[in-house]
Design a protein around this motif. Sequence first.
Motif, PDB file in Angstrom:
ATOM      1  N   LEU A 143       0.847  -1.186   0.000  1.00  0.00           N
ATOM      2  CA  LEU A 143       0.000   0.000   0.000  1.00  0.00           C
ATOM      3  C   LEU A 143       0.886   1.242   0.000  1.00  0.00           C
ATOM      4  O   LEU A 143       1.923   1.283   0.655  1.00  0.00           O
ATOM      5  N   SER A 144       0.475   2.257  -0.733  1.00  0.00           N
ATOM      6  CA  SER A 144       1.270   3.467  -0.860  1.00  0.00           C
ATOM      7  C   SER A 144       1.249   4.285   0.427  1.00  0.00           C
ATOM      8  O   SER A 144       0.387   4.086   1.300  1.00  0.00           O
ATOM      9  N   ASP A 145       2.188   5.217   0.523  1.00  0.00           N
ATOM     10  CA  ASP A 145       2.211   6.103   1.692  1.00  0.00           C
ATOM     11  C   ASP A 145       0.924   6.917   1.785  1.00  0.00           C
ATOM     12  O   ASP A 145       0.396   7.133   2.878  1.00  0.00           O
ATOM     13  N   SER A 146       0.413   7.365   0.641  1.00  0.00           N
ATOM     14  CA  SER A 146      -0.817   8.164   0.651  1.00  0.00           C
ATOM     15  C   SER A 146      -2.004   7.320   1.095  1.00  0.00           C
ATOM     16  O   SER A 146      -2.895   7.808   1.798  1.00  0.00           O
ATOM     17  N   CYS A 147      -2.012   6.043   0.713  1.00  0.00           N
ATOM     18  CA  CYS A 147      -3.080   5.140   1.149  1.00  0.00           C
ATOM     19  C   CYS A 147      -3.003   4.948   2.659  1.00  0.00           C
ATOM     20  O   CYS A 147      -4.034   4.991   3.353  1.00  0.00           O
ATOM     21  N   PHE A 148      -1.799   4.744   3.184  1.00  0.00           N
ATOM     22  CA  PHE A 148      -1.637   4.585   4.627  1.00  0.00           C
ATOM     23  C   PHE A 148      -2.087   5.841   5.361  1.00  0.00           C
ATOM     24  O   PHE A 148      -2.795   5.763   6.373  1.00  0.00           O
ATOM     25  N   ARG A 149      -1.708   7.018   4.852  1.00  0.00           N
ATOM     26  CA  ARG A 149      -2.121   8.264   5.498  1.00  0.00           C
ATOM     27  C   ARG A 149      -3.631   8.420   5.475  1.00  0.00           C
ATOM     28  O   ARG A 149      -4.234   8.915   6.428  1.00  0.00           O
ATOM     29  N   SER A 150      -4.247   7.974   4.368  1.00  0.00           N
ATOM     30  CA  SER A 150      -5.696   8.063   4.251  1.00  0.00           C
ATOM     31  C   SER A 150      -6.382   7.246   5.343  1.00  0.00           C
ATOM     32  O   SER A 150      -7.333   7.704   5.986  1.00  0.00           O
ATOM     33  N   ILE A 151      -5.911   6.024   5.564  1.00  0.00           N
ATOM     34  CA  ILE A 151      -6.500   5.172   6.602  1.00  0.00           C
ATOM     35  C   ILE A 151      -6.207   5.750   7.972  1.00  0.00           C
ATOM     36  O   ILE A 151      -7.099   5.853   8.828  1.00  0.00           O
ATOM     37  N   ARG A 152      -4.960   6.145   8.194  1.00  0.00           N
ATOM     38  CA  ARG A 152      -4.555   6.665   9.500  1.00  0.00           C
ATOM     39  C   ARG A 152      -5.368   7.907   9.870  1.00  0.00           C
ATOM     40  O   ARG A 152      -5.813   8.053  11.016  1.00  0.00           O
ATOM     41  N   THR A 153      -5.573   8.796   8.897  1.00  0.00           N
ATOM     42  CA  THR A 153      -6.309  10.030   9.152  1.00  0.00           C
ATOM     43  C   THR A 153      -7.730   9.752   9.612  1.00  0.00           C
ATOM     44  O   THR A 153      -8.280  10.485  10.442  1.00  0.00           O
ATOM     45  N   ARG A 154      -8.333   8.675   9.100  1.00  0.00           N
ATOM     46  CA  ARG A 154      -9.718   8.365   9.457  1.00  0.00           C
ATOM     47  C   ARG A 154      -9.845   7.799  10.865  1.00  0.00           C
ATOM     48  O   ARG A 154     -10.917   7.851  11.457  1.00  0.00           O
ATOM     49  N   ASP A 165      -6.026  13.920   2.229  1.00  0.00           N
ATOM     50  CA  ASP A 165      -5.455  12.667   2.718  1.00  0.00           C
ATOM     51  C   ASP A 165      -6.529  11.601   2.874  1.00  0.00           C
ATOM     52  O   ASP A 165      -6.307  10.421   2.574  1.00  0.00           O
ATOM     53  N   VAL A 166      -7.703  11.989   3.361  1.00  0.00           N
ATOM     54  CA  VAL A 166      -8.795  11.027   3.549  1.00  0.00           C
ATOM     55  C   VAL A 166      -9.153  10.347   2.226  1.00  0.00           C
ATOM     56  O   VAL A 166      -9.363   9.130   2.169  1.00  0.00           O
ATOM     57  N   LEU A 167      -9.210  11.128   1.160  1.00  0.00           N
ATOM     58  CA  LEU A 167      -9.571  10.575  -0.153  1.00  0.00           C
ATOM     59  C   LEU A 167      -8.374   9.971  -0.880  1.00  0.00           C
ATOM     60  O   LEU A 167      -8.546   9.293  -1.896  1.00  0.00           O
ATOM     61  N   GLY A 168      -7.155  10.245  -0.382  1.00  0.00           N
ATOM     62  CA  GLY A 168      -5.974   9.743  -1.069  1.00  0.00           C
ATOM     63  C   GLY A 168      -5.691  10.488  -2.357  1.00  0.00           C
ATOM     64  O   GLY A 168      -5.216   9.891  -3.335  1.00  0.00           O
ATOM     65  N   VAL A 169      -5.984  11.788  -2.373  1.00  0.00           N
ATOM     66  CA  VAL A 169      -5.750  12.622  -3.559  1.00  0.00           C
ATOM     67  C   VAL A 169      -4.847  13.780  -3.160  1.00  0.00           C
ATOM     68  O   VAL A 169      -4.421  13.894  -2.005  1.00  0.00           O
ATOM     69  N   THR A 170      -4.553  14.662  -4.116  1.00  0.00           N
ATOM     70  CA  THR A 170      -3.708  15.818  -3.841  1.00  0.00           C
ATOM     71  C   THR A 170      -4.428  17.093  -4.262  1.00  0.00           C
ATOM     72  O   THR A 170      -5.299  17.065  -5.150  1.00  0.00           O
ATOM     73  N   PRO A 171      -4.070  18.238  -3.664  1.00  0.00           N
ATOM     74  CA  PRO A 171      -4.699  19.511  -4.030  1.00  0.00           C
ATOM     75  C   PRO A 171      -4.460  19.904  -5.481  1.00  0.00           C
ATOM     76  O   PRO A 171      -5.215  20.705  -6.044  1.00  0.00           O
ATOM     77  N   GLU A 172      -3.407  19.325  -6.080  1.00  0.00           N
ATOM     78  CA  GLU A 172      -3.096  19.668  -7.470  1.00  0.00           C
ATOM     79  C   GLU A 172      -4.063  19.033  -8.468  1.00  0.00           C
ATOM     80  O   GLU A 172      -4.151  19.461  -9.620  1.00  0.00           O
ATOM     81  N   MET A 173      -4.803  18.035  -8.037  1.00  0.00           N
ATOM     82  CA  MET A 173      -5.728  17.352  -8.940  1.00  0.00           C
ATOM     83  C   MET A 173      -6.953  18.219  -9.207  1.00  0.00           C
ATOM     84  O   MET A 173      -7.353  19.023  -8.360  1.00  0.00           O
ATOM     85  N   SER A 174      -7.538  18.042 -10.390  1.00  0.00           N
ATOM     86  CA  SER A 174      -8.749  18.785 -10.727  1.00  0.00           C
ATOM     87  C   SER A 174      -9.925  18.240  -9.935  1.00  0.00           C
ATOM     88  O   SER A 174      -9.886  17.111  -9.426  1.00  0.00           O
ATOM     89  N   LEU A 175     -10.987  19.039  -9.847  1.00  0.00           N
ATOM     90  CA  LEU A 175     -12.168  18.587  -9.110  1.00  0.00           C
ATOM     91  C   LEU A 175     -12.768  17.352  -9.770  1.00  0.00           C
ATOM     92  O   LEU A 175     -13.250  16.447  -9.071  1.00  0.00           O
ATOM     93  N   ASP A 176     -12.736  17.285 -11.092  1.00  0.00           N
ATOM     94  CA  ASP A 176     -13.259  16.107 -11.787  1.00  0.00           C
ATOM     95  C   ASP A 176     -12.460  14.858 -11.436  1.00  0.00           C
ATOM     96  O   ASP A 176     -13.029  13.772 -11.248  1.00  0.00           O
ATOM     97  N   GLU A 177     -11.133  14.997 -11.345  1.00  0.00           N
ATOM     98  CA  GLU A 177     -10.296  13.858 -10.976  1.00  0.00           C
ATOM     99  C   GLU A 177     -10.591  13.414  -9.545  1.00  0.00           C
ATOM    100  O   GLU A 177     -10.679  12.206  -9.265  1.00  0.00           O
ATOM    101  N   ILE A 178     -10.761  14.388  -8.671  1.00  0.00           N
ATOM    102  CA  ILE A 178     -11.057  14.055  -7.266  1.00  0.00           C
ATOM    103  C   ILE A 178     -12.426  13.406  -7.160  1.00  0.00           C
ATOM    104  O   ILE A 178     -12.609  12.428  -6.423  1.00  0.00           O
ATOM    105  N   ARG A 179     -13.405  13.928  -7.906  1.00  0.00           N
ATOM    106  CA  ARG A 179     -14.745  13.339  -7.894  1.00  0.00           C
ATOM    107  C   ARG A 179     -14.700  11.881  -8.356  1.00  0.00           C
ATOM    108  O   ARG A 179     -15.339  11.001  -7.770  1.00  0.00           O
ATOM    109  N   SER A 180     -13.942  11.633  -9.410  1.00  0.00           N
ATOM    110  CA  SER A 180     -13.827  10.274  -9.938  1.00  0.00           C
ATOM    111  C   SER A 180     -13.206   9.340  -8.902  1.00  0.00           C
ATOM    112  O   SER A 180     -13.667   8.199  -8.715  1.00  0.00           O
TER     113      SER A 180
END
Length: 227
Positions: A143-154, A165-180
């Motif tokens: 599991l990736s570091d971002s995946c681990f942070r996502s679980i840990r944060t919850r 972190d909860v969604l496992g995404v980054t602020p640089e991603m577009s809203l459509d990418e985050i929605r997907s």
Amino acid sequence: MSLWTRIADALSALRKGETLAAVLERLRTPPERSVAFAIAVIGLGAKMAKADGQVTRDEVTAFRQVFTIPPQEEKNAARVFNLARQDVTGYEDYARRIATMFDGDHEVLIDLMEGLFHIAMADGTYHPKEDDFLARTAGIFGLSDSCFRSIRTRFVPDAQPDPYDVLGVTPEMSLDEIRSHWRARVRETHPDRMLARGVPEEAVKLAEKRLVALNEAWDEISGDRAA
């Protein structure tokens, strides 16, 4: 046949001198995967419960919250716990066997990690040694570091959860990418999906917490972007 009866059957097949790890080698395909999942959570949980130097009643009780254990099946659950606790095999070896058993199925390994976090937080304290244990286990699971942070944060309330972190995404991603990404995570949290990948029905209820966190994170991000 109940989950716990199947676990008892799996344990009864152990030959003299074999450890709980040997059971995992025989439980690779459905419907045995749900038995393997339960044994994996209990086995790793027993080893993690010692990570902070003690096994508390809260941590033992947490198993009852991850799995519904009928009174008549308590001995079977306790036997799994004690076999893992007494086994000299290191938790890293357990984790590797489990990762191999589930053949890199990240979703079921995430389900398993959530069960471990639930147990870790049962006493209301997140010990640094538990964090090391869980981070190392997640790495062995692939599991990736971002995946681990996502679980840990919850699960760990040491700071305001970062919705990215909860969604496992980054602020640089577009809203459509985050929605997907959010929609994909919600789909994978559906009970039918979880049962299909071998998560016991008794443990599916843990996904309720994940779903709430995912939806709250999406609402926060989409609300901020719309402002």
